[in-house]
Design a protein around this motif. Structure first.
Motif, PDB file in Angstrom:
ATOM      1  N   GLY A 191      -5.119  12.436  -9.578  1.00 13.31           N
ATOM      2  CA  GLY A 191      -6.208  11.563  -9.140  1.00 13.31           C
ATOM      3  C   GLY A 191      -6.300  11.568  -7.633  1.00 13.31           C
ATOM      4  N   PRO A 192      -7.044  10.628  -7.079  1.00 11.07           N
ATOM      5  CA  PRO A 192      -7.183  10.581  -5.623  1.00 11.07           C
ATOM      6  C   PRO A 192      -5.865  10.184  -4.958  1.00 11.07           C
ATOM      7  N   THR A 193      -5.694  10.607  -3.720  1.00  4.46           N
ATOM      8  CA  THR A 193      -4.523  10.232  -2.946  1.00  4.46           C
ATOM      9  C   THR A 193      -4.598   8.746  -2.631  1.00  4.46           C
ATOM     10  N   LEU A 194      -3.476   8.046  -2.830  1.00  4.78           N
ATOM     11  CA  LEU A 194      -3.449   6.606  -2.582  1.00  4.78           C
ATOM     12  C   LEU A 194      -3.424   6.324  -1.091  1.00  4.78           C
ATOM     13  N   ALA A 195      -4.099   5.262  -0.705  1.00  2.00           N
ATOM     14  CA  ALA A 195      -4.091   4.832   0.693  1.00  2.00           C
ATOM     15  C   ALA A 195      -2.704   4.305   1.032  1.00  2.00           C
ATOM     16  N   PRO A 196      -2.258   4.498   2.270  1.00  2.00           N
ATOM     17  CA  PRO A 196      -0.943   3.977   2.643  1.00  2.00           C
ATOM     18  C   PRO A 196      -0.909   2.454   2.542  1.00  2.00           C
TER      19      PRO A 196
ATOM     20  N   GLN B 105      -2.426  -3.773 -17.491  1.00  2.00           N
ATOM     21  CA  GLN B 105      -3.504  -3.015 -16.838  1.00  2.00           C
ATOM     22  C   GLN B 105      -2.951  -1.949 -15.891  1.00  2.00           C
ATOM     23  N   HIS B 106      -1.633  -1.739 -15.930  1.00  3.19           N
ATOM     24  CA  HIS B 106      -0.930  -0.747 -15.125  1.00  3.19           C
ATOM     25  C   HIS B 106      -0.899  -1.084 -13.634  1.00  3.19           C
ATOM     26  N   ASN B 107      -1.017  -2.370 -13.317  1.00  5.32           N
ATOM     27  CA  ASN B 107      -0.848  -2.809 -11.938  1.00  5.32           C
ATOM     28  C   ASN B 107       0.640  -2.989 -11.677  1.00  5.32           C
ATOM     29  N   LEU B 108       1.079  -2.600 -10.493  1.00  2.86           N
ATOM     30  CA  LEU B 108       2.475  -2.709 -10.095  1.00  2.86           C
ATOM     31  C   LEU B 108       2.659  -3.977  -9.271  1.00  2.86           C
ATOM     32  N   TYR B 109       3.726  -4.720  -9.546  1.00  8.94           N
ATOM     33  CA  TYR B 109       4.046  -5.935  -8.803  1.00  8.94           C
ATOM     34  C   TYR B 109       5.388  -5.730  -8.112  1.00  8.94           C
ATOM     35  N   ILE B 110       5.439  -6.083  -6.840  1.00 11.00           N
ATOM     36  CA  ILE B 110       6.643  -5.899  -6.024  1.00 11.00           C
ATOM     37  C   ILE B 110       7.003  -7.237  -5.396  1.00 11.00           C
ATOM     38  N   VAL B 111       8.254  -7.664  -5.566  1.00 14.82           N
ATOM     39  CA  VAL B 111       8.735  -8.889  -4.930  1.00 14.82           C
ATOM     40  C   VAL B 111       9.244  -8.531  -3.545  1.00 14.82           C
ATOM     41  N   GLU B 112       8.810  -9.296  -2.553  1.00 13.85           N
ATOM     42  CA  GLU B 112       9.255  -9.093  -1.180  1.00 13.85           C
ATOM     43  C   GLU B 112       9.905 -10.395  -0.673  1.00 13.85           C
ATOM     44  N   PRO B 113      11.249 -10.500  -0.804  1.00 17.12           N
ATOM     45  CA  PRO B 113      11.941 -11.747  -0.451  1.00 17.12           C
ATOM     46  C   PRO B 113      11.752 -12.164   1.004  1.00 17.12           C
TER      47      PRO B 113
ATOM     48  N   GLN C  22       9.342 -11.856   3.008  1.00 12.05           N
ATOM     49  CA  GLN C  22       8.019 -12.401   3.304  1.00 12.05           C
ATOM     50  C   GLN C  22       7.610 -13.495   2.318  1.00 12.05           C
ATOM     51  N   HIS C  23       8.491 -13.827   1.359  1.00 13.90           N
ATOM     52  CA  HIS C  23       8.245 -14.902   0.390  1.00 13.90           C
ATOM     53  C   HIS C  23       6.951 -14.655  -0.381  1.00 13.90           C
ATOM     54  N   ARG C  24       6.825 -13.438  -0.931  1.00 11.54           N
ATOM     55  CA  ARG C  24       5.567 -13.118  -1.606  1.00 11.54           C
ATOM     56  C   ARG C  24       5.772 -12.068  -2.695  1.00 11.54           C
ATOM     57  N   VAL C  25       4.714 -11.908  -3.490  1.00 10.18           N
ATOM     58  CA  VAL C  25       4.634 -10.863  -4.509  1.00 10.18           C
ATOM     59  C   VAL C  25       3.397 -10.038  -4.184  1.00 10.18           C
ATOM     60  N   ILE C  26       3.571  -8.723  -4.121  1.00  5.55           N
ATOM     61  CA  ILE C  26       2.466  -7.810  -3.813  1.00  5.55           C
ATOM     62  C   ILE C  26       2.006  -7.148  -5.108  1.00  5.55           C
ATOM     63  N   ARG C  27       0.703  -7.052  -5.287  1.00  6.88           N
ATOM     64  CA  ARG C  27       0.129  -6.352  -6.435  1.00  6.88           C
ATOM     65  C   ARG C  27      -0.513  -5.064  -5.953  1.00  6.88           C
ATOM     66  N   VAL C  28      -0.138  -3.946  -6.588  1.00  7.89           N
ATOM     67  CA  VAL C  28      -0.749  -2.648  -6.300  1.00  7.89           C
ATOM     68  C   VAL C  28      -1.649  -2.326  -7.479  1.00  7.89           C
ATOM     69  N   ASP C  29      -2.945  -2.233  -7.227  1.00  7.49           N
ATOM     70  CA  ASP C  29      -3.925  -1.975  -8.280  1.00  7.49           C
ATOM     71  C   ASP C  29      -3.621  -0.641  -8.955  1.00  7.49           C
ATOM     72  N   GLY C  30      -3.542  -0.636 -10.273  1.00  5.24           N
ATOM     73  CA  GLY C  30      -3.198   0.560 -11.030  1.00  5.24           C
ATOM     74  C   GLY C  30      -4.274   1.623 -11.042  1.00  5.24           C
ATOM     75  N   CYS C  31      -5.510   1.270 -10.708  1.00  4.22           N
ATOM     76  CA  CYS C  31      -6.593   2.259 -10.709  1.00  4.22           C
ATOM     77  C   CYS C  31      -6.826   2.877  -9.344  1.00  4.22           C
ATOM     78  N   VAL C  32      -6.949   2.049  -8.325  1.00  5.59           N
ATOM     79  CA  VAL C  32      -7.311   2.567  -7.006  1.00  5.59           C
ATOM     80  C   VAL C  32      -6.155   2.558  -6.016  1.00  5.59           C
ATOM     81  N   GLY C  33      -5.049   1.898  -6.353  1.00  4.34           N
ATOM     82  CA  GLY C  33      -3.884   1.905  -5.478  1.00  4.34           C
ATOM     83  C   GLY C  33      -3.927   0.908  -4.345  1.00  4.34           C
TER      84      GLY C  33
END
Length: 144
Positions: free
Chosen positions: A44-49, A64-72, A74-85
């Motif tokens: 697919g397309p190259t993901l943006a940095p 929905q194939h979204n990735l979730y990353i815990v970042e201690p 920064q006290h947050r959870v990041i969601r990476v969209d599974g379709c567009v990145g």
């Protein structure tokens, strides 16, 4: 009477005797996937940095194939969209803090049935249960 062995050694002297190496290569005793012939083509397309993540502590993927990353840090959870990145912090979780929907040094996560997000909010000694579809806090387990 001698008991018959109920096991088999697969890696003897780094040779892997009697082991089918279909699609695998023996590299000094370590099995690796065989390289595909030709030049690989992108799926697919190259993901943006994405902005750098400081010490991720947990990962999860929803239905929905979204990735979730815990970042201690920064006290947050990041969601990476599974379709567009595209990556962004979940807007309904903020921190640091101890109110519902606030995080303090989250250390892990799990995505359960029906896209329910369980966050180990270690700084608050609790688990927050979030409905990913609505963004609402469903429950808080642990210290108030």
């Amino acid at each position: 009477m001698v008991a018959e062995a109920t096991f088999q050694y697969l890696n003897l002297n780094n040779q892997w005797p009697a082991f089918a190496l279909d699609g695998l290569v023996n590299n000094a005793g370590a099995l690796q996937l065989m390289q595909t012939p030709g030049n690989p083509t992108p799926v697919g397309p190259t993901l943006a940095p994405m902005e750098p993540v400081t010490g991720p502590a947990g990962l999860g993927v929803d239905s929905q194939h979204n990735l979730y990353i815990v970042e201690p840090a920064q006290h947050r959870v990041i969601r990476v969209d599974g379709c567009v990145g595209h990556a962004e912090p979940l807007p309904y979780l903020r921190g640091p803090g101890s109110e519902p929907g606030q995080l303090k040094v989250p250390r892990g996560l799990l995505i359960g049935r029906h896209d329910t997000l369980y966050i180990a909010d270690s700084g608050n000694h609790r688990i927050q249960v979030i409905d990913l579809r609505s963004g609402q806090v469903r429950a808080i387990w642990g210290q108030p």
